[in-house]
Enzyme design. Sequence first.
Site, PDB file in Angstrom:
ATOM      1  N   VAL A  68       0.834  -1.209   0.000  1.00 34.76           N
ATOM      2  CA  VAL A  68       0.000   0.000   0.000  1.00 34.76           C
ATOM      3  C   VAL A  68       0.869   1.261   0.000  1.00 34.76           C
ATOM      4  O   VAL A  68       0.628   2.200  -0.760  1.00 34.76           O
ATOM      5  CB  VAL A  68      -0.960  -0.007   1.221  1.00 34.76           C
ATOM      6  CG1 VAL A  68      -1.831   1.249   1.218  1.00 34.76           C
ATOM      7  CG2 VAL A  68      -1.832  -1.262   1.219  1.00 34.76           C
ATOM      8  N   LYS A 116      -6.725  -2.393  10.074  1.00 34.41           N
ATOM      9  CA  LYS A 116      -7.980  -2.901  10.646  1.00 34.41           C
ATOM     10  C   LYS A 116      -7.763  -3.591  11.982  1.00 34.41           C
ATOM     11  O   LYS A 116      -8.548  -3.445  12.912  1.00 34.41           O
ATOM     12  CB  LYS A 116      -8.669  -3.846   9.667  1.00 34.41           C
ATOM     13  CG  LYS A 116      -7.879  -5.111   9.377  1.00 34.41           C
ATOM     14  CD  LYS A 116      -8.035  -5.598   7.980  1.00 34.41           C
ATOM     15  CE  LYS A 116      -6.881  -5.147   7.152  1.00 34.41           C
ATOM     16  NZ  LYS A 116      -6.743  -5.750   5.861  1.00 34.41           N
ATOM     17  N   GLU A 118     -10.571   4.986   6.508  1.00 34.70           N
ATOM     18  CA  GLU A 118     -11.424   4.438   5.442  1.00 34.70           C
ATOM     19  C   GLU A 118     -10.865   3.142   4.842  1.00 34.70           C
ATOM     20  O   GLU A 118     -11.603   2.207   4.537  1.00 34.70           O
ATOM     21  CB  GLU A 118     -11.572   5.484   4.327  1.00 34.70           C
ATOM     22  CG  GLU A 118     -12.459   5.065   3.182  1.00 34.70           C
ATOM     23  CD  GLU A 118     -13.911   4.871   3.601  1.00 34.70           C
ATOM     24  OE1 GLU A 118     -14.538   5.841   4.030  1.00 34.70           O
ATOM     25  OE2 GLU A 118     -14.403   3.727   3.505  1.00 34.70           O
ATOM     26  N   VAL A 139     -11.406  -0.997   6.034  1.00 32.06           N
ATOM     27  CA  VAL A 139     -12.479  -1.934   5.689  1.00 32.06           C
ATOM     28  C   VAL A 139     -12.812  -1.771   4.204  1.00 32.06           C
ATOM     29  O   VAL A 139     -13.086  -0.661   3.747  1.00 32.06           O
ATOM     30  CB  VAL A 139     -13.758  -1.681   6.516  1.00 32.06           C
ATOM     31  CG1 VAL A 139     -14.832  -2.704   6.167  1.00 32.06           C
ATOM     32  CG2 VAL A 139     -13.458  -1.723   8.007  1.00 32.06           C
ATOM     33  N   GLY A 190     -11.117  -1.932   1.414  1.00 33.48           N
ATOM     34  CA  GLY A 190     -10.171  -1.287   0.501  1.00 33.48           C
ATOM     35  C   GLY A 190     -10.636   0.025  -0.092  1.00 33.48           C
ATOM     36  O   GLY A 190     -10.840   1.009   0.620  1.00 33.48           O
ATOM     37  N   ILE A 198     -13.421   0.874  -1.406  1.00 39.79           N
ATOM     38  CA  ILE A 198     -14.859   1.202  -1.399  1.00 39.79           C
ATOM     39  C   ILE A 198     -15.167   2.261  -0.337  1.00 39.79           C
ATOM     40  O   ILE A 198     -14.882   2.043   0.840  1.00 39.79           O
ATOM     41  CB  ILE A 198     -15.716  -0.065  -1.119  1.00 39.79           C
ATOM     42  CG1 ILE A 198     -15.329  -1.198  -2.066  1.00 39.79           C
ATOM     43  CG2 ILE A 198     -17.191   0.257  -1.212  1.00 39.79           C
ATOM     44  CD1 ILE A 198     -15.936  -2.537  -1.690  1.00 39.79           C
ATOM     45  N   GLY A 210      -1.872 -15.971  -6.329  1.00 36.83           N
ATOM     46  CA  GLY A 210      -1.551 -14.781  -5.525  1.00 36.83           C
ATOM     47  C   GLY A 210      -2.746 -14.186  -4.796  1.00 36.83           C
ATOM     48  O   GLY A 210      -2.673 -13.082  -4.266  1.00 36.83           O
ATOM     49  N   LYS A 243     -12.909  -6.330  10.666  1.00 38.19           N
ATOM     50  CA  LYS A 243     -13.703  -5.390   9.874  1.00 38.19           C
ATOM     51  C   LYS A 243     -15.135  -5.307  10.420  1.00 38.19           C
ATOM     52  O   LYS A 243     -15.720  -4.217  10.466  1.00 38.19           O
ATOM     53  CB  LYS A 243     -13.696  -5.814   8.409  1.00 38.19           C
ATOM     54  CG  LYS A 243     -12.309  -5.647   7.789  1.00 38.19           C
ATOM     55  CD  LYS A 243     -12.176  -6.388   6.479  1.00 38.19           C
ATOM     56  CE  LYS A 243     -10.823  -6.125   5.833  1.00 38.19           C
ATOM     57  NZ  LYS A 243     -10.577  -6.997   4.674  1.00 38.19           N
ATOM     58  N   GLY A 278      -5.605  -4.652  -2.417  1.00 36.73           N
ATOM     59  CA  GLY A 278      -4.657  -4.335  -3.485  1.00 36.73           C
ATOM     60  C   GLY A 278      -4.016  -2.990  -3.198  1.00 36.73           C
ATOM     61  O   GLY A 278      -4.636  -2.118  -2.571  1.00 36.73           O
TER      62      GLY A 278
END
Length: 437
Positions: free
Chosen positions: A17, A105, A129, A132, A134, A136, A187, A205, A311
């Site tokens: 990230v 999280k 944000e 939980v 990613g 969204i 993966g 979450k 991701g």
Amino acid sequence: MPEGKPIRVALLGCGTVGTEIVRLLTDQAVDLTARIGAPVELTGIAVRKPNKHREVPAHLLTTDAAALVASDVDLVVEVIGGIEPARTLLLDALRSGKSVVTANKALLAEHSGELFEAADSSGADLYFEAAVAGAIPLLRPLRESLAGDRITRVMGIVNGTTNFILSGMDATGASYSETLEEASRLGYAEADPTADVDGFDAASKAAILASLAFHTRVTAADVHREGISAVSASDIAAAKGLGRTVKLLAICERVTEVAEDGTTTESVAARVHPAMIPRGHPLAGVNGAFNAVFVEADAAGEMMFYGQGAGGAPTASAVLGDLVAVARNRVVGGRGPRESAYAGLPVRSIGQTPTRYHISLDVADRAGVLAQVAAVFAEHDVSIAAVRQEGRVDDASLVIVTHAASDAALRSTVDKVGGLPVVRDVVSVMRVEGEEQ
Ligand SMILES: NC(=O)c1ccc[n+]([C@@H]2O[C@H](COP(=O)([O-])OP(=O)(O)OC[C@H]3O[C@@H](n4cnc5c(N)ncnc54)[C@H](OP(=O)(O)O)[C@@H]3O)[C@@H](O)[C@H]2O)c1
């Protein structure tokens, strides 16, 4: 608008990230400045092994995360993960008035109380944000957009690895272990998949979602957790036979009970477990590594949030959204939403939580079997919604779907039914969600 003085940002962690955060900060510097009203200055990046980070400017790298947090920065972005040292670093940042954006999280699900208290002690912001689902946008809608409504239920697919495995089992009929192997090869599963397949990630979450939805502190320890390793190819086949599919769901609900004298009591239940849902349910069409969360609120009705739940780039998008919000607060001198735990509702155990079961039995094919099985259900006060009996040459199968009953009553019913001499095997037991109780 004239540009304000730079917002100084410390980045803790530069893995999947963090690398994408650095890229977005660089690629979008001009737009971010315009949106915030001040430029963002990345002052340092804390990592463990600086030598392996050739993709970021070497002069920004440090192994001393504590010193970076203590330096002259406005905002700390944490993408290290885990409890320590992230907890201590973020508490230090918040107590000294530095706002925090985190994707962590596990930390939020266990320590949000003390993190919010530290933020309140100095008037700093705490945004999370990305923790939980990613990319969204989900926590901001719960914290802000729906703050005027009364949320009754949040039910979602919040772990991409388990959704990839269950979608694969549904598509191919393969076993859990075969599909997990495939997920690892492609993966989609970590070398040690425990946090995902045993439901720990989803439980963290669920704790965060329940806390925000019901204005109550809920920790990961309050969440009932079952993973997917016991889901068999026969469970999936049984679900298909009934027009359902199996998903690992995080379910957070407000339970309202009305006593005989008309008084109502409210509590909160949070659980993570595999469940059968109708193939027509909006969550049934969420396949592969995607996430989706279904929210029900009194005034707004039903909503679904859908997108990439993990991701590097999708998660970094959510982190950057928070970074812009926090930086704007700094520029205009305001503050974002604080913790809202005023309701303090009690959290129910799974035993007391109303659920529905699907039970598939191999039984002897003789008269009276159904009556014997039904008697056990009646004895435990569990009402049957649907029964399907199919005879074969020397044995038969009996499929039962119950109405809602306490989970404890359902479990003891299944135990007793499994011990009946006419029952040869309990083939599949699974909770049922997403349809009228
Ligand atoms: N990956 C995702 O799709 C995703 C999605 C949503 C949320 N998240 C959350 O985002 C966070 C980061 O995830 P990730 O996948 O980016 O992790 P990652 O790839 O393992 O990266 C972790 C980074 O933290 C650094 N680090 C570890 N311990 C440190 C320490 N003691 N001091 C300084 N730096 C340290 C590591 O340094 P080195 O590189 O030098 O080892 C690495 O750069 C986690 O909380 C995760 O739950 C991730």
